[in-house]
Write a protein that holds these residues in place. Structure first.
Motif, short mmCIF file in Angstrom:
data_model
loop_
_atom_site.label_atom_id
_atom_site.label_comp_id
_atom_site.label_asym_id
_atom_site.label_seq_id
_atom_site.Cartn_x
_atom_site.Cartn_y
_atom_site.Cartn_z
N UNK A 35 -2.19 -3.25 -29.26
CA UNK A 35 -2.64 -2.30 -28.23
C UNK A 35 -1.55 -2.08 -27.17
N UNK A 36 -0.88 -3.15 -26.81
CA UNK A 36 0.19 -3.04 -25.82
C UNK A 36 1.35 -2.20 -26.37
N UNK A 37 1.70 -2.41 -27.63
CA UNK A 37 2.79 -1.65 -28.25
C UNK A 37 2.46 -0.16 -28.32
N UNK A 38 1.20 0.14 -28.62
CA UNK A 38 0.76 1.54 -28.69
C UNK A 38 0.86 2.20 -27.32
N UNK A 39 0.35 1.52 -26.30
CA UNK A 39 0.39 2.09 -24.93
C UNK A 39 1.82 2.29 -24.46
N UNK A 58 -4.66 2.24 -33.37
CA UNK A 58 -4.85 0.80 -33.59
C UNK A 58 -5.39 0.56 -35.01
N UNK A 59 -6.43 1.30 -35.37
CA UNK A 59 -7.03 1.16 -36.70
C UNK A 59 -6.01 1.49 -37.79
N UNK A 60 -5.25 2.56 -37.55
CA UNK A 60 -4.27 3.00 -38.54
C UNK A 60 -3.17 1.96 -38.73
N UNK A 88 3.16 -0.49 -35.06
CA UNK A 88 2.31 0.18 -34.06
C UNK A 88 3.04 1.36 -33.43
N UNK A 89 4.32 1.19 -33.15
CA UNK A 89 5.10 2.27 -32.56
C UNK A 89 5.21 3.45 -33.52
N UNK A 90 5.46 3.15 -34.79
CA UNK A 90 5.55 4.22 -35.79
C UNK A 90 4.20 4.93 -35.96
#
Length: 197
Positions: A35-39, A58-60, A88-90
């Motif tokens: 979640x942190x990486x996504x944000x 997140x799910x993906x 997560x970044x990708x």
């Protein structure tokens, strides 16, 4: 994350073997990291992320890891945090690439400096504004998906050319060329229709 490396090693090995219980524990352990990486990636791209969007990414992220059996290719458990951050970044970048909508592009074209609607006060003025809007819509429909995405990122999200290039995976010069060419083409189209923009 677990305190002891051996716990992570054990969970890691079981996940790589397809153990569902270990996988559930693995997801629970690394949810905060993902979640942190996504944000952080969304912020670095200057993109707003709704909670639904973040949840979808997140799910993906975890779905991609599970389906592709990616953990089998990781040599050591201590590499997992870095690996998950990259995945997560990708997934975040892919999400933005796939969710740039044509409707947003249309709205941005109308609000951009290329077109500032006149304060029409009579039926004739309104009719002219409607014709102008139709001309812009037709122009946008004729763009390729790539062109629409580039223009959406510039006009809707107001990103810099280098940021668009990073998201789209194309050179910065290509982005600049596309934007310049399309703006000029729209100006020419509007001039042909009798609109002095």
């Amino acid at each position: 994350m677990p305190d002891e490396t051996k716990d992570l090693e054990q969970i890691f090995r079981l996940c790589a073997q397809g153990d569902n219980n270990a996988w559930a524990l693995f997801v629970e352990m690394f949810t905060p990291l993902v979640n942190r990486a996504i944000r952080h990636k969304a912020l670095s791209l200057f993109m707003r992320l709704s909670s639904d969007d973040a949840d979808e990414i997140y799910q993906q992220t975890f779905t991609n890891i599970w389906r592709r059996k990616s953990l089998e290719r990781i040599a050591k458990a201590k590499s997992i945090p870095a690996y998950l951050t990259v995945i997560a970044q990708h997934a975040t970048i892919d999400f933005f690439r796939e969710n740039i909508h044509q409707d947003n592009t249309k709205q941005a074209w109308r609000q951009n400096q290329l077109y500032q609607p006149r304060p029409g006060i009579g039926p004739r003025d309104i009719a002219e504004d409607n014709c102008l809007s139709e001309t812009i819509n037709e122009f946008i429909k004729g763009l390729t998906e790539k062109e629409q995405r580039v223009m959406s990122l510039e006009l809707v999200h107001q990103l810099k050319h280098r940021e668009i290039a990073f998201i789209m995976g194309i050179p910065v010069n290509t982005v600049s060329t596309i934007i310049s060419r399309l703006k000029q083409a729209l100006r020419q189209r509007l001039e042909e229709k009798g609109y002095g923009i």
